[in-house]
Design a protein around this motif. Structure first.
Motif, mmCIF file in Angstrom:
data_model
loop_
_atom_site.group_PDB
_atom_site.id
_atom_site.type_symbol
_atom_site.label_atom_id
_atom_site.label_comp_id
_atom_site.label_asym_id
_atom_site.label_seq_id
_atom_site.Cartn_x
_atom_site.Cartn_y
_atom_site.Cartn_z
ATOM 1 N N PRO A 94 0.800 -1.237 0.000
ATOM 2 C CA PRO A 94 0.000 0.000 0.000
ATOM 3 C C PRO A 94 0.828 1.282 0.000
ATOM 4 O O PRO A 94 1.997 1.307 0.406
ATOM 5 N N THR A 95 0.189 2.333 -0.447
ATOM 6 C CA THR A 95 0.724 3.691 -0.347
ATOM 7 C C THR A 95 0.213 4.353 0.937
ATOM 8 O O THR A 95 0.950 5.086 1.592
ATOM 9 N N PHE A 96 -1.037 4.038 1.292
ATOM 10 C CA PHE A 96 -1.684 4.749 2.410
ATOM 11 C C PHE A 96 -2.092 3.830 3.561
ATOM 12 O O PHE A 96 -3.191 3.917 4.084
ATOM 13 N N TYR A 97 -1.188 2.898 3.949
ATOM 14 C CA TYR A 97 -1.227 2.269 5.267
ATOM 15 C C TYR A 97 -2.349 1.263 5.497
ATOM 16 O O TYR A 97 -2.634 0.918 6.652
ATOM 17 N N SER A 98 -2.968 0.768 4.416
ATOM 18 C CA SER A 98 -3.900 -0.355 4.577
ATOM 19 C C SER A 98 -3.982 -1.069 3.234
ATOM 20 O O SER A 98 -3.767 -0.462 2.184
ATOM 21 N N HIS A 99 -4.321 -2.349 3.274
ATOM 22 C CA HIS A 99 -4.337 -3.168 2.061
ATOM 23 C C HIS A 99 -5.226 -2.545 0.973
ATOM 24 O O HIS A 99 -4.806 -2.441 -0.180
#
Lengths: 295, 295
Positions: A94-99
Motif C-alpha cells: 500500500p501507499t496509504f497504510y492499509s491493504h
C-alpha cells in the motif's frame, strides 16, 4: 497534424499536446492508463473484478516520463523515485497504510497530507500491483525471490515456493538467508541444529490459514514467511515443536521477503514497455535492532 | 456427611467427592467455575456479553488443585503448569491459535489434537482472560508492564500507558527496554539519536487505528507496541519520519510486551483466592536471531 481516425492514436497525441508545445513522436508518449493497459495485456491471467490493484494516487491520463517499481511506496521511495525522474510508481504494497488504501480515516492526518501533496506536486501516479503479480504463473514475487536467494536450482518444477536442499542446520540456513537478503531483523522459531532439507515459502504476510497446513505438511522442515501473527501461526509453530515434531518457522520481515519480486517486475515491464526508462527503487527494511542502531 | 441445604456448599462437596475418596474440608475445594466467578466479582467492571474471555478447554466443574497465570498458553506452558501441579491455566492469549480460539478448521490437525488431549488427560482447564484484564481500571497489563520496566514513577497519573522521561537517545532508550524485559528480537524504527521524553505504550497488538493517531499525538516522541503490521502502522511511522517529524516506533514482540501483566495477575488473584496455590508461568519469547541462535 490532423486527428487520426484511430482513437488510441488520438489519445496518445492528446497526451503529447498537453505535455509539450512541440510535436513529440506519438510512440514516445504513454499515459499511466496505457502502461496499466499493457500490464493487463501481459500479465497472462484475466483481470479480477475484486482486487486492490488500482491507481491509488494520481490521474490515469498523466504522461509517464519514467516508471519505478518498488515493494512499498513509502514516502522515502516516492521521493527517491521523483528525484530519479520516475512519475509512475508501481508498488506491491500500500501507499496509504492499509491493504485497500482506504483514506477515509486519514483526511486530517498531516503525514497522509504531506505524502498526497508531494505526489500531486510532482505529477506522480501510484499503481498498486499486488494481486495479479502474485496470481501470475509463475508468481512474480516467487520468481524474484528464488533469483535473489540463488535458489533457482533448488525450486520444485511444479511449485516455485517449494525448495529442496542438502541437509543444512537451521542456524546456518537462517544465516544464509539473512546474508543474501541483507536482513537486519530476521526472527526464527525452532531448534538451531534442525537439518533443513525441504522448505516452503509464503512470501509476504501469511495468516494462520494457510500457514498452519503449510507448516504441518509432512514433507516440510521449514516454513519461510515475511510476516505473521505471534498469537496465531507463531504459537502453532512453537506447539508443533513442543509436541515433538521437527519443524522451523523463519520470519524474514515483510519488505525483505518480497522486495526482489518487484526488482524482477522492473525487468518484466521492460519486455513490453520500451518507450520510457524503468527502474527498481528498493524500499528500506524499516527496522533496526537495539544493539545495532541504524541512522 | 448429609447434604447441606446450601446449594453452593452441595456443589463444593460434589467436587470434593469426585476428586477424592476421603472427605476434604469444603473450603479447600474450588471448581474452575467458582474461581472464574470470583474473578468476575473482583475485576471491577461489568462482565461483557461479547468477549473472548471464556473457558477454552476443560470442564468448569473441574476441582482446581492449583492456578497458573500465563501470557500465552503454549503447549510448553501447559506442560510446565501441569508439572507444577496447576490445573487451571489463566491465559491472556489464545490456546488454539486465534483470538476467538475457534477450532473448526483444526479438527484433524495433529498438533491441536496433541494439545487438546494433553489438557484432557491432565484434567486441566484453560480460561482466556484478555478483554476484562485490559478493561479493568487501571488496565492489569499496563500495571504489570510499568512495574517490570521500573516506570511506575514515570507513568502519567491519569493514563498508565503514558510515560515521561529525562531526554534519552532512542538507541539507549531501546537498549534499556530490551535489557529490562530480556528481549531477544526487538525492532525499532527511527533516528537512534532522537531524544525520547514522552512515550505512549499500546501493549500487545495494535492496528493502524488507534496506532496512527497515537503516534501522531504532538506530545509523543515514541510509540511502544508489542506487534503491528509492516504494511500499516510501520509504513506510517516511516513516512511520518520521512516527512520531517521526530518520531520513533518500538516493536517489542507480542509475548514480551504483555507478559509482566500476567505476572501481576497472579498476585492479584492471590488477594481473593486463598484456597489454592497460584503461580505465574512465563511463556518463552518465541524467536531467536540468526546471529544468536537459542536451542
Amino acid at each position: 497534424m490532423p486527428a487520426s481516425p484511430d482513437s488510441r492514436r488520438r489519445f496518445l497525441l492528446r497526451g503529447a499536446a498537453l505535455a509539450s508545445t512541440t510535436i513529440v513522436p506519438a510512440q514516445t508518449v504513454l499515459t499511466a492508463a496505457q502502461v496499466i493497459g499493457r500490464i493487463k495485456q501481459n500479465v497472462g491471467i484475466p483481470w479480477r473484478e475484486q482486487t486492490v490493484d488500482r491507481i491509488i494516487a494520481g490521474d490515469p491520463e498523466t504522461k509517464v516520463i519514467g516508471i519505478a517499481t518498488t515493494m512499498m511506496a513509502t514516502l522515502d521511495v516516492v521521493q527517491r523515485a521523483a528525484a530519479a525522474g520516475k512519475n509512475l510508481l508501481i508498488t506491491h504494497e500500500p501507499t496509504f497504510y492499509s491493504h485497500p488504501d482506504t483514506v477515509d480515516q486519514l483526511g486530517n492526518d498531516a503525514t497522509y497530507q504531506f505524502k498526497r501533496d508531494f505526489l500531486r506536486r510532482n505529477n506522480m501516479v501510484c499503481f498498486h500491483f499486488h494481486d495479479h503479480w502474485h496470481a501470475r504463473r509463475p508468481d512474480g514475487i516467487a520468481v524474484g525471490m528464488a533469483r535473489e536467494l540463488g535458489w533457482e536450482n533448488n525450486a520444485d518444477a511444479e511449485n516455485p515456493h517449494l525448495f529442496s536442499f542438502p541437509a543444512t542446520p537451521l542456524a546456518r540456513f537462517a544465516q544464509e538467508i539473512e546474508a543474501r537478503l541483507k536482513i537486519r531483523t530476521m526472527r526464527v522459531v525452532g531448534d538451531p541444529a534442525l537439518p533443513v532439507r525441504r522448505a516452503i515459502a509464503s512470501w509476504g504476510n501469511v495468516s494462520q490459514f494457510p500457514g498452519i497446513p503449510l507448516l504441518a505438511r509432512p514433507d516440510i522442515d521449514a516454513l519461510i514467511v515475511g510476516e505473521t501473527r505471534e498469537w496465531e501461526l507463531v504459537e502453532y509453530a512453537q506447539d508443533m515443536i513442543a509436541s515433538g515434531r521437527k519443524k522451523a518457522l523463519l520470519v524474514l520481515g515483510h519488505v525483505v521477503s518480497e522486495q526482489p519480486g518487484m526488482k524482477y517486475c522492473a525487468e518484466w515491464l521492460k519486455g513490453f514497455i520500451p518507450e520510457v526508462p524503468i527502474e527498481f527503487v528498493p524500499a528500506a527494511e524499516p527496522f533496526w535492532r537495539p544493539g545495532s542502531p541504524v541512522a
